[in-house]
Design an enzyme around this catalytic site. Sequence first.
Site, PDB file in Angstrom:
ATOM      1  N   LYS A  70     -12.485 -39.037  15.140  1.00 31.38           N
ATOM      2  CA  LYS A  70     -12.420 -39.221  13.690  1.00 31.38           C
ATOM      3  C   LYS A  70     -11.071 -39.825  13.337  1.00 31.38           C
ATOM      4  CE  LYS A  70     -15.140 -38.356  10.133  1.00 31.38           C
ATOM      5  NZ  LYS A  70     -16.601 -38.238  10.106  1.00 31.38           N
ATOM      6  N   GLY A 116     -21.922 -34.466  -5.182  1.00 29.61           N
ATOM      7  CA  GLY A 116     -21.336 -35.682  -4.607  1.00 29.61           C
ATOM      8  C   GLY A 116     -22.382 -36.770  -4.639  1.00 29.61           C
ATOM      9  N   GLY A 139     -22.189 -40.178  -3.678  1.00 31.96           N
ATOM     10  CA  GLY A 139     -21.794 -41.408  -2.991  1.00 31.96           C
ATOM     11  C   GLY A 139     -22.906 -41.802  -2.037  1.00 31.96           C
ATOM     12  N   ASN A 140     -22.530 -42.341  -0.894  1.00 36.43           N
ATOM     13  CA  ASN A 140     -23.545 -42.805   0.050  1.00 36.43           C
ATOM     14  C   ASN A 140     -24.510 -41.685   0.441  1.00 36.43           C
ATOM     15  OD1 ASN A 140     -24.443 -42.905   3.017  1.00 36.43           O
ATOM     16  ND2 ASN A 140     -24.090 -45.044   2.580  1.00 36.43           N
ATOM     17  N   ALA A 141     -23.972 -40.580   0.951  1.00 38.02           N
ATOM     18  CA  ALA A 141     -24.844 -39.497   1.441  1.00 38.02           C
ATOM     19  C   ALA A 141     -25.672 -38.900   0.300  1.00 38.02           C
ATOM     20  CB  ALA A 141     -23.986 -38.419   2.119  1.00 38.02           C
ATOM     21  N   GLY A 142     -25.053 -38.637  -0.828  1.00 34.58           N
ATOM     22  CA  GLY A 142     -25.741 -37.999  -1.955  1.00 34.58           C
ATOM     23  C   GLY A 142     -26.824 -38.881  -2.565  1.00 34.58           C
TER      24      GLY A 142
HETATM   25  P1  NAD Z   1     -18.619 -41.419  -0.546  1.00 34.60           P
HETATM   26  O1  NAD Z   1     -17.191 -41.779  -0.667  1.00 34.60           O
HETATM   27  O2  NAD Z   1     -19.628 -42.501  -0.526  1.00 34.60           O
HETATM   28  O3  NAD Z   1     -19.017 -40.411  -1.747  1.00 34.60           O
HETATM   29  C1  NAD Z   1     -18.358 -39.227  -2.006  1.00 34.60           C
HETATM   30  C2  NAD Z   1     -18.880 -38.688  -3.334  1.00 34.60           C
HETATM   31  O4  NAD Z   1     -18.388 -37.364  -3.530  1.00 34.60           O
HETATM   32  C3  NAD Z   1     -18.457 -39.501  -4.557  1.00 34.60           C
HETATM   33  O5  NAD Z   1     -19.524 -39.558  -5.464  1.00 34.60           O
HETATM   34  C4  NAD Z   1     -17.330 -38.641  -5.170  1.00 34.60           C
HETATM   35  O6  NAD Z   1     -17.213 -38.818  -6.571  1.00 34.60           O
HETATM   36  C5  NAD Z   1     -17.853 -37.269  -4.858  1.00 34.60           C
HETATM   37  N1  NAD Z   1     -16.849 -36.218  -4.867  1.00 34.60           N
HETATM   38  C6  NAD Z   1     -15.578 -36.229  -4.395  1.00 34.60           C
HETATM   39  N2  NAD Z   1     -15.007 -35.034  -4.601  1.00 34.60           N
HETATM   40  C7  NAD Z   1     -15.952 -34.265  -5.199  1.00 34.60           C
HETATM   41  C8  NAD Z   1     -15.975 -32.933  -5.661  1.00 34.60           C
HETATM   42  N3  NAD Z   1     -14.920 -32.142  -5.531  1.00 34.60           N
HETATM   43  N4  NAD Z   1     -17.126 -32.470  -6.213  1.00 34.60           N
HETATM   44  C9  NAD Z   1     -18.212 -33.257  -6.345  1.00 34.60           C
HETATM   45  N5  NAD Z   1     -18.231 -34.524  -5.934  1.00 34.60           N
HETATM   46  C10 NAD Z   1     -17.119 -35.014  -5.364  1.00 34.60           C
HETATM   47  O7  NAD Z   1     -18.711 -40.502   0.750  1.00 34.60           O
HETATM   48  P2  NAD Z   1     -19.983 -40.228   1.658  1.00 34.60           P
HETATM   49  O8  NAD Z   1     -20.007 -41.207   2.764  1.00 34.60           O
HETATM   50  O9  NAD Z   1     -21.171 -40.040   0.811  1.00 34.60           O
HETATM   51  O10 NAD Z   1     -19.555 -38.835   2.299  1.00 34.60           O
HETATM   52  C11 NAD Z   1     -19.775 -37.586   1.639  1.00 34.60           C
HETATM   53  C12 NAD Z   1     -19.776 -36.491   2.669  1.00 34.60           C
HETATM   54  O11 NAD Z   1     -20.788 -36.760   3.625  1.00 34.60           O
HETATM   55  C13 NAD Z   1     -18.494 -36.345   3.474  1.00 34.60           C
HETATM   56  O12 NAD Z   1     -18.280 -34.997   3.792  1.00 34.60           O
HETATM   57  C14 NAD Z   1     -18.782 -37.131   4.729  1.00 34.60           C
HETATM   58  O13 NAD Z   1     -17.963 -36.716   5.818  1.00 34.60           O
HETATM   59  C15 NAD Z   1     -20.228 -36.767   4.933  1.00 34.60           C
HETATM   60  N6  NAD Z   1     -20.962 -37.692   5.781  1.00 34.60           N
HETATM   61  C16 NAD Z   1     -21.171 -38.975   5.418  1.00 34.60           C
HETATM   62  C17 NAD Z   1     -21.866 -39.822   6.269  1.00 34.60           C
HETATM   63  C18 NAD Z   1     -22.160 -41.242   5.918  1.00 34.60           C
HETATM   64  O14 NAD Z   1     -22.808 -41.915   6.734  1.00 34.60           O
HETATM   65  N7  NAD Z   1     -21.763 -41.722   4.778  1.00 34.60           N
HETATM   66  C19 NAD Z   1     -22.341 -39.333   7.499  1.00 34.60           C
HETATM   67  C20 NAD Z   1     -22.131 -38.011   7.819  1.00 34.60           C
HETATM   68  C21 NAD Z   1     -21.436 -37.194   6.957  1.00 34.60           C
END
Ligand code: NAD
Length: 457
Positions: free
Chosen positions: A143, A255, A257-260
């Site tokens: 990481k 959250g 973002g991408n995952a949500g």
């Molecule tokens: P991202 O940057 O696309 O989105 C993050 C989201 O979380 C944003 O909408 C942001 O506004 C929101 N956020 C930040 N702090 C917050 C809080 N305190 N309360 C509520 N919302 C909050 O990131 P992502 O890629 O979606 O990653 C989110 C999580 O998923 C992380 O823990 C990441 O490690 C995990 N993850 C992501 C992937 C991937 O492929 N994108 C894969 C595995 C795990």
Amino acid sequence: MGDYREHVICHQYERVVYKLFWDYINCLKKLLKVVKNMSEVLNPFEIASRQVRDAAEKLGLREDVIEALIQPERALEVNIPVKMDNGEIRVFKGFRVQHNTARGPAKGGIRFHPNVTFDEVKALALWMTYKCATAGIPYGGGKGGVIVDPKQLSEGELERLSRAYFRAIAPIVGPDKDIPAPDVNTNPQIMAWMFDEYSKLVGYNAFGVITAKPLEIGGSEGRVEATGRGILYVTREALKALNVDPKGATFAVQGFGNAGQYSARFLAEELGMKLVAVSDSRGTIYNPDGFDVEDLIKWKIENKTVVTYPKAQEVDKDSTKVLYYDVDVLIPAALENQITKDNVDKISDKVKVISEAANGPTTPEADAALHERGVLVIPDILANSGGVTVSYFEWVQNRMGYYWTLEEVRERLDKILTKAFHEIYQMRNEKKVNMREATYMRAIKKVYDAMKLRGWI
Ligand code: NAD
């Protein structure tokens, strides 16, 4: 004689004061211990270590072996000077950690966030080792992270920082050594800059050095949606195992973002579930009638937040409020330590399944409490492993120079995650442990076997 009596009284007085002093110190020590036990450990590496330790002990592994399963193999700290648009130089601190490479090259994303710490990156790298083992893909864990708020940077500054960070970690990464990917606040454009920087350094198109690249330069179909797609498959299987009809079942996503976003899209589109609560870093919105997911995603992309969405019935500045509504399924998809000992009681009794899209959203104390209440928590290293699995597909396609269709990617991912879910669910039932313990026990065994065969332990 009088002098002697005075001396004795004085001496007795000193002894009383001395005793009182030490009673007071002992009392303080006890109080400190109580306070320490009361406050929950929130350091992500300590939490990750505890998760491995708990499962490894259940497997009967020795203490020295457990230590080898916890500590990272290699860790690099870099300080990156970047020229800002106003001509000033700003030095950013970054990290790259390779946790364990017994099963293959290190694999794991790069996070850009102001709260990045070395211990957080170490924890995320450890979780990657056991996530890759859980999905059965031939990687170890890695990481990276940079302490930065990318929202404060111009596009040019972000590009210069991304390229400089990758140059700084270039000596330890490579298609057969360590393959980064995106994480919080990094995206396919940033992957493209990093891929380009590395390719210039080595003098050829090193497609396999990084994943989640744009399709035009060696990306894979289905990579952007992969984490949400994985959440769909494991949630579908969990509801099936619990005999819950997903159609009309409610869910909340923390959250967006991408995952949500992709989790919300697929649960609504493919399972007919109803999204009633969503949050991002600015707050929570709620609508018991359900949100139109596509419309909400469009709003979030255009307006950078969900809190201004006009079709919400309730808006709250608290981003964790989203976790407390009466829903069937909860999807934490933001950051670590969101469900803790302090707020676990606020989670509704109606919640049946928690699918951890984020890494480390639940602390061990909260996890135990949820298990006791009968909530099925699908742990991060299983629930969000769709992302790294399709990253692996991308790397395989890069090495073959032959690319798959979206249907092929989705089908292969479905097979891998459905099989992993059921093996783990069965193990949970047989060994009478919770889902996280079963997942770690299964993954640790694979890493342990690889280390043993290679003569490392
Ligand atoms: P991202 O940057 O696309 O989105 C993050 C989201 O979380 C944003 O909408 C942001 O506004 C929101 N956020 C930040 N702090 C917050 C809080 N305190 N309360 C509520 N919302 C909050 O990131 P992502 O890629 O979606 O990653 C989110 C999580 O998923 C992380 O823990 C990441 O490690 C995990 N993850 C992501 C992937 C991937 O492929 N994108 C894969 C595995 C795990």
